[in-house]
Design an enzyme around this catalytic site. Structure first.
Site, PDB file in Angstrom:
ATOM      1  N   ASP A 121      52.050  49.708  37.446  1.00 27.75           N
ATOM      2  CA  ASP A 121      52.936  48.601  37.063  1.00 27.75           C
ATOM      3  C   ASP A 121      52.961  48.448  35.547  1.00 27.75           C
ATOM      4  O   ASP A 121      54.019  48.222  34.951  1.00 27.75           O
ATOM      5  CB  ASP A 121      52.460  47.285  37.696  1.00 27.75           C
ATOM      6  CG  ASP A 121      52.473  47.318  39.212  1.00 27.75           C
ATOM      7  OD1 ASP A 121      53.286  48.060  39.799  1.00 27.75           O
ATOM      8  OD2 ASP A 121      51.661  46.586  39.815  1.00 27.75           O
ATOM      9  N   ASP A 158      46.554  46.861  44.081  1.00 28.12           N
ATOM     10  CA  ASP A 158      46.589  46.100  42.833  1.00 28.12           C
ATOM     11  C   ASP A 158      45.198  45.562  42.565  1.00 28.12           C
ATOM     12  O   ASP A 158      44.460  45.245  43.506  1.00 28.12           O
ATOM     13  CB  ASP A 158      47.580  44.939  42.931  1.00 28.12           C
ATOM     14  CG  ASP A 158      49.032  45.386  42.922  1.00 28.12           C
ATOM     15  OD1 ASP A 158      49.328  46.447  42.353  1.00 28.12           O
ATOM     16  OD2 ASP A 158      49.874  44.651  43.473  1.00 28.12           O
TER      17      ASP A 158
END
Length: 194
Positions: free
Chosen positions: A167, A153
């Site tokens: 995401d 991330d």
């Protein structure tokens, strides 16, 4: 999987308006439109997947173990982290379960694709598929090991969880599905009023 097929619940070749009595030509036209929607689904999925994969490769090579990059002052920065859990870092002990869920989503979308006759649904499912593949790739191939890998991330808005492009694709696909459902547009291209 049966529940997902029940929701879509379309025949393999739906009756198109004006094709009664048109014979094979009408059915071939419907099949062609269905195939184009499936091609759109997979094109969107490949685009979302590659964008996610390339961004993560760049982040791992250039940003991991370095100071975060300020993009919009305190509002947005790029900060590489490894997330073994689900969204917001929840459930780090259940990485294998998240891997199985992502794989199941991919199988369901692939099975339902043959009954898809709606362009907006093709885009929405393509976003879901590409995002699920992106995070599944991390779960399979990144450390600490097979099916336990931590997702990369890096997008870090102020006062929010750190996330990645996979995401984002999943969330955008989900929002589009909710909008399509509220508008009454089914994956087979029909519109219903409740």
């Amino acid at each position: 999987m049966a529940e997902a097929e029940r929701i879509i619940g379309t025949p393999d070749i739906p009756e198109a308006e004006g094709t009664e009595g048109a014979g094979d030509k009408g059915q071939d036209e419907v099949r062609g439109k269905g195939k184009r929607k499936v091609m759109v689904l997979f094109a969107v999925a490949v685009f979302a997947y590659l964008l996610d994969l390339i961004s993560k490769m760049i982040v791992v090579a250039k940003l991991e173990h370095h100071e975060p990059i300020e993009v919009l002052g305190d509002w947005l920065r790029f900060d590489a982290i490894r997330n073994a859990g689900a969204a917001f870092g929840i459930g780090e002990a259940f990485t294998v379960i998240f891997t199985v869920i992502a794989a199941t989503v991919i199988v369901v979308i692939a099975r339902l694709a043959r009954k898809l006759y709606s362009l907006p649904w093709a885009i929405a499912l393509g976003l879901l598929l590409g995002g699920a593949l992106g995070n599944l790739t991390d779960r399979i191939f990144r450390s600490p090991g097979l099916f336990k890998g931590a997702v990369v991330d890096f997008i870090a808005p102020a006062h929010f969880a750190v996330f990645n492009l996979a995401d984002s694709a999943i969330v955008c696909g989900g929002i589009l599905i909710v909008i399509l459902s509220f508008k009454g547009l089914d994956p087979d291209g029909t519109v219903h009023k409740d």
